[in-house]
Enzyme design. Structure first.
Site, mmCIF file in Angstrom:
data_model
loop_
_atom_site.group_PDB
_atom_site.id
_atom_site.type_symbol
_atom_site.label_atom_id
_atom_site.label_comp_id
_atom_site.label_asym_id
_atom_site.label_seq_id
_atom_site.Cartn_x
_atom_site.Cartn_y
_atom_site.Cartn_z
ATOM 1 N N ARG A 1 7.613 5.880 -4.510
ATOM 2 C CA ARG A 1 8.131 6.584 -3.296
ATOM 3 C C ARG A 1 7.578 5.895 -2.095
ATOM 4 O O ARG A 1 6.492 5.503 -2.342
ATOM 5 C CB ARG A 1 8.026 8.340 -3.183
ATOM 6 C CG ARG A 1 6.560 8.743 -2.903
ATOM 7 C CD ARG A 1 6.260 10.150 -2.921
ATOM 8 N NE ARG A 1 6.740 10.681 -4.221
ATOM 9 C CZ ARG A 1 5.839 10.874 -5.105
ATOM 10 N NH1 ARG A 1 4.433 10.615 -4.890
ATOM 11 N NH2 ARG A 1 5.849 11.387 -6.114
ATOM 12 N N ASP B 1 -3.984 -1.595 -1.109
ATOM 13 C CA ASP B 1 -5.059 -2.108 -0.419
ATOM 14 C C ASP B 1 -6.543 -1.226 -0.963
ATOM 15 O O ASP B 1 -7.368 -1.943 -0.636
ATOM 16 C CB ASP B 1 -4.686 -1.473 1.132
ATOM 17 C CG ASP B 1 -4.347 -0.044 1.217
ATOM 18 O OD1 ASP B 1 -4.136 0.666 0.185
ATOM 19 O OD2 ASP B 1 -3.963 0.354 2.326
ATOM 20 N N SER C 1 0.945 -1.361 -0.025
ATOM 21 C CA SER C 1 -0.049 0.028 -0.075
ATOM 22 C C SER C 1 0.936 1.318 0.003
ATOM 23 O O SER C 1 0.904 2.003 1.003
ATOM 24 C CB SER C 1 -0.897 0.072 1.158
ATOM 25 O OG SER C 1 -1.703 -1.202 0.994
HETATM 26 C C1 BGC Z 1 -0.318 5.125 0.191
HETATM 27 C C2 BGC Z 1 -1.586 4.239 -0.482
HETATM 28 C C3 BGC Z 1 -2.243 3.795 0.259
HETATM 29 C C4 BGC Z 1 -2.803 4.294 1.404
HETATM 30 C C5 BGC Z 1 -3.529 3.810 2.596
HETATM 31 C C6 BGC Z 1 -0.995 5.861 1.249
HETATM 32 O O1 BGC Z 1 0.030 6.036 2.230
HETATM 33 O O2 BGC Z 1 0.128 5.977 -0.642
HETATM 34 O O3 BGC Z 1 -0.939 3.570 -1.661
HETATM 35 O O4 BGC Z 1 -3.214 2.895 -0.552
HETATM 36 O O5 BGC Z 1 -1.629 5.032 2.352
HETATM 37 O O6 BGC Z 1 -2.992 2.724 3.137
#
Ligand code: BGC
Length: 467
Positions: free
Chosen positions: A161, A199, A146
């Site tokens: 990143r 996620d 995620s």
């Molecule tokens: C990430 C996402 C993720 C979200 C929730 C963010 O910081 O960049 O990819 O879906 O957090 O977990």
């Protein structure tokens, strides 16, 4: 100035008017369309995920899911029954802090050790103790990762990143699926990383699987440590996706991982006060994920801490004589309080605010007067309310962008997961209030928001299945 007056000034700094909110929604719709056209660095990534179908509830089989979301790593084995139900077993470990900013090899090695531990505990039927070997069965696994990834295939994607406090520098720019797969191969584990899943995509998939009967799920979203959302888009409306380069894709839709945490990184429309700016400076990704830094769990506690530090400097609370426990240094320590701190204070309904008294005492080690607690609560509420109101921006933005209210009859469903949406008091109520301020207006009552627990487990399994 009294502490009550001073608190009111800070509360004002966290105010968001309906006009400002609507300007954010309009800009979100623009950013959505822009991101579908262009690869951008500062803009909203709008990542095509290669997931081209939404579950019907009839899917069947046993799949693994590995879930790296923020603070924890989870491995699950999911048995989809084919009737919108499933059985799931899982193990969960907190990610050791030192690994979050260490070397990539060590990190992948640690994930793989946990996967092996899980397989030995729950799937020993495929392991021969005699030969110390796994048999022929190959598990397909969905890897819920995620973080922003530039996805180049169903199980391919390079890390753009880190967010949420992770900072493993030598992983940036690398294919996270390949890194995990090669660590798995080194240990000779019978696992194929079949799908790379955000996620939010998992949440959209699992909500669609479990609630297939109740109509269309438009958005899968997370309001937890971080925030983000996914929805399905017509492929022809994604000009930056080169369909000719992917003849295997015949579908008409593709799920898009918006990475809305990066909405308005340039701060043209979202509010930005002194505390937001101070907080941003002390993150590993300054200037990025600016929207997330105003609404998600990792940051709400820190915002409140920064406000309280200011009140202390002004001599309005937490004097030397109020210190009860000298071993606690949370007030002086950045990132030491999470969103459960403002959340409990926000939800404290006792007349003397004794809940607040106890949590401030426990977490910060200070005694407070009722007047001080009222000030602390007013600020906590202002931070929480602004966060929840801003959370309505991407939801309204996607509903308006997709014209879902006109195109579909009945309810528009949103599957949501994460600690903030689940535990922050009145979070949904405040989101709904802000939705009514937008062009959606009274039609807000056609929107259902349901908790989609286990999105990252069941959803990842569903992605492994369709991979
Ligand atoms: C990430 C996402 C993720 C979200 C929730 C963010 O910081 O960049 O990819 O879906 O957090 O977990």
């Amino acid at each position: 100035m009294s502490i009550a007056e001073r608190a009111q000034q800070i509360v004002k700094e966290f105010e968001l008017t309906p006009e400002q909110l609507n300007a954010c929604v309009d800009h979100f719709i623009w950013a959505t369309e822009h991101g579908l056209r262009h690869h951008t660095d500062l803009g909203m990534p709008m990542i095509p995920t290669y997931v081209t179908s939404i579950p019907t509830g009839k899917e069947k089989g046993t799949f693994l899911a590995a879930d790296l979301g923020g603070t924890n790593f989870r491995v699950c084995s999911v048995n989809l029954h084919g009737d919108s139900t499933y059985a799931l077993v899982h193990n969960k470990w907190p990610v050791p802090r030192e690994l979050m900013s260490g070397k990539c090899d060590d990190f992948m090695g640690w994930l793989t050790d946990r996967l092996e531990e899980f397989l030995k505990e729950h799937h020993s039927e495929h392991y021969s103790q005699e030969n110390c070997q796994w048999g022929d069965h190959l598990f397909k696994m969905g890897f819920t990762f995620s973080f922003p990834v530039d996805q180049t295939g169903m199980n391919r994607g390079t890390l753009i990143r880190w967010t949420k406090g992770f900072d493993i520098k030598d992983a940036v720019g690398k294919d996270v699926c390949q890194l995990f797969q090669s660590a798995i191969n080194k240990r000779k584990l019978p696992v194929f990383v079949a799908a790379l899943v955000n996620d939010t995509v998992g949440t959209l998939m699992s909500r669609s699987y479990t609630k297939a009967e109740e109509g269309r799920t438009l958005i899968g979203c997370i309001f937890g440590t971080g925030t983000n959302g996914a929805y399905s888009e017509k492929i022809k409306a994604i000009p930056k996706f080169n369909i000719v380069a992917h003849p295997e894709i015949t579908s008409k839709i593709m799920v898009i991982n918006t990475e809305w945490g990066s909405f308005d990184n340039r701060l043209k429309f979202i509010p930005s006060n002194r505390f937001d700016q101070e907080l941003n400076l002390h993150t590993p990704n300054p200037g990025y994920h600016m929207f997330e830094k105003r609404i998600s769990g990792m940051f709400l506690g820190e915002l409140l801490r920064l406000c309280l530090v200011e009140l202390q400097k002004d001599g309005l609370l937490f004097g030397a004589a109020d210190r009860i426990d000298k071993t606690i240094n949370a007030l002086e320590t950045p990132w030491s309080v999470d969103s459960s701190f403002p959340s409990k204070i926000h939800g404290d309904t006792t007349t003397e605010l004794l809940g607040t008294e106890s949590i401030v005492r426990q977490l910060l080690g200070y005694a407070t007067t009722l007047e001080q607690r009222k000030a602390i609560q007013a600020i906590a509420k202002a931070i929480g309310r602004r966060g929840a109101h801003l959370s309505a921006v991407p939801l309204a933005g996607l509903i308006l962008h997709t014209h879902a209210l006109e195109k579909f009859e009945g309810n528009i469903d949103i599957g949501a997961d994460g600690s903030v949406v689940e535990f922050y008091p009145h979070h949904e109520e405040m989101i709904r209030e802000a939705l009514r301020w937008t062009k959606i207006g009274d039609q807000e009552n056609r929107i259902t928001i349901g908790l989609a627990r286990d999105g990252s487990g069941v959803g990842a399994a569903l992605c492994a299945l369709v991979a």
